[in-house]
Scaffold this motif. Structure first.
Motif, short mmCIF file in Angstrom:
data_model
loop_
_atom_site.label_atom_id
_atom_site.label_comp_id
_atom_site.label_asym_id
_atom_site.label_seq_id
_atom_site.Cartn_x
_atom_site.Cartn_y
_atom_site.Cartn_z
N PHE A 199 0.82 -1.20 0.00
CA PHE A 199 0.00 0.00 0.00
C PHE A 199 0.86 1.26 0.00
O PHE A 199 0.76 2.12 0.86
CB PHE A 199 -1.01 -0.03 1.15
N GLY A 200 1.74 1.32 -1.00
CA GLY A 200 2.59 2.49 -1.21
C GLY A 200 4.00 2.35 -0.70
O GLY A 200 4.89 3.07 -1.14
N ALA A 201 4.26 1.44 0.21
CA ALA A 201 5.60 1.27 0.79
C ALA A 201 6.37 0.19 0.00
O ALA A 201 5.89 -0.93 -0.15
CB ALA A 201 5.52 0.87 2.26
N LYS A 202 7.55 0.56 -0.46
CA LYS A 202 8.37 -0.39 -1.21
C LYS A 202 8.88 -1.48 -0.27
O LYS A 202 9.41 -1.18 0.80
CB LYS A 202 9.55 0.32 -1.87
N PRO A 203 8.74 -2.75 -0.66
CA PRO A 203 9.22 -3.83 0.22
C PRO A 203 10.74 -3.93 0.23
O PRO A 203 11.42 -3.51 -0.71
CB PRO A 203 8.59 -5.08 -0.39
N GLU A 204 11.22 -4.51 1.29
CA GLU A 204 12.64 -4.82 1.45
C GLU A 204 12.75 -6.34 1.51
O GLU A 204 11.94 -7.00 2.17
CB GLU A 204 13.14 -4.21 2.76
N LEU A 205 13.72 -6.88 0.83
CA LEU A 205 13.94 -8.33 0.82
C LEU A 205 14.78 -8.68 2.04
O LEU A 205 15.92 -8.25 2.17
CB LEU A 205 14.66 -8.74 -0.47
N LEU A 206 14.21 -9.47 2.97
CA LEU A 206 14.92 -9.86 4.19
C LEU A 206 15.74 -11.13 3.99
O LEU A 206 16.82 -11.27 4.55
CB LEU A 206 13.94 -10.10 5.34
#
Length: 193
Positions: free
Chosen positions: A111-118
């Protein structure tokens, strides 16, 4: 309305509090916020190997200042789509489970926030984990419960899966509020034997 009860130093806090509260609101409506791919996941049409990814993104709206939402994406070798595992509180309406297992784009903006790959695993190592991840998700003890704080919530779910599948080698971020909730789990007596 009179603010005579406030001393001078506290009276100065009032405008600061008003600015902070107004900054907590967002200009974006969650219904129109970006859900596009962030381009972090291998394209299944070109990458035939198995994939296991764990993503996190800032929670929607003001909660994103201090909290995150994580999810797990898997793709078996040769599959053309990713399976997503996550927990979302609004699913709990009408007695439905908050746990979701479905096929979708794995690395959507939250919802608008770019994901980070953990975490990223590919190939035979990922293939070996996929069935364990599914089993851990299906055995999640809070499928019908959701509380932002202290949990169980989306962070609790991903921490649960990581505890059941240690080869994920997942370390939850500090902002993963609710990830410690799994310490409250006590298996039923018959499960302990």
């Amino acid at each position: 309305m009179s603010f005579q009860w406030m001393s001078g130093k506290y009276r100065l806090l009032l405008p600061l509090m008003a600015v902070l509260v107004s900054a907590c609101s967002t200009d974006t409506d969650w219904r129109t916020a970006s859900r596009e791919s962030a381009g972090l996941a291998p394209d299944p049409a070109r990458f035939s190997e198995a994939v296991v990814h764990v993503y996190t993104a800032d929670a929607w709206g003001w909660r994103g200042w201090f909290a995150t939402h994580p999810w797990i994406a898997t793709k078996q070798s040769g599959e053309s789509r990713y399976t997503i595992y996550d927990v979302i509180g609004w699913r709990g309406g009408n007695g439905r489970p908050v746990l979701g297992i479905y096929q979708d784009v794995p690395d959507r903006h939250w919802f608008g926030a770019k994901p980070e790959l953990l975490v990223s695993h590919t190939g035979p190592q990922a293939e070996a984990m996929i069935a364990k991840i599914r089993q851990a998700a299906l055995s999640y003890p809070w499928k019908h419960e959701y509380k932002v704080f202290p949990g169980p919530n989306s962070n609790t779910f991903v921490a649960w899966v990581a505890s059941q599948v240690p080869e994920l080698n997942l370390k939850m971020p500090f902002s993963a509020i609710g990830s410690g909730y799994i310490s409250k789990y006590k298996p039923a007596p018959e499960a302990q034997n």
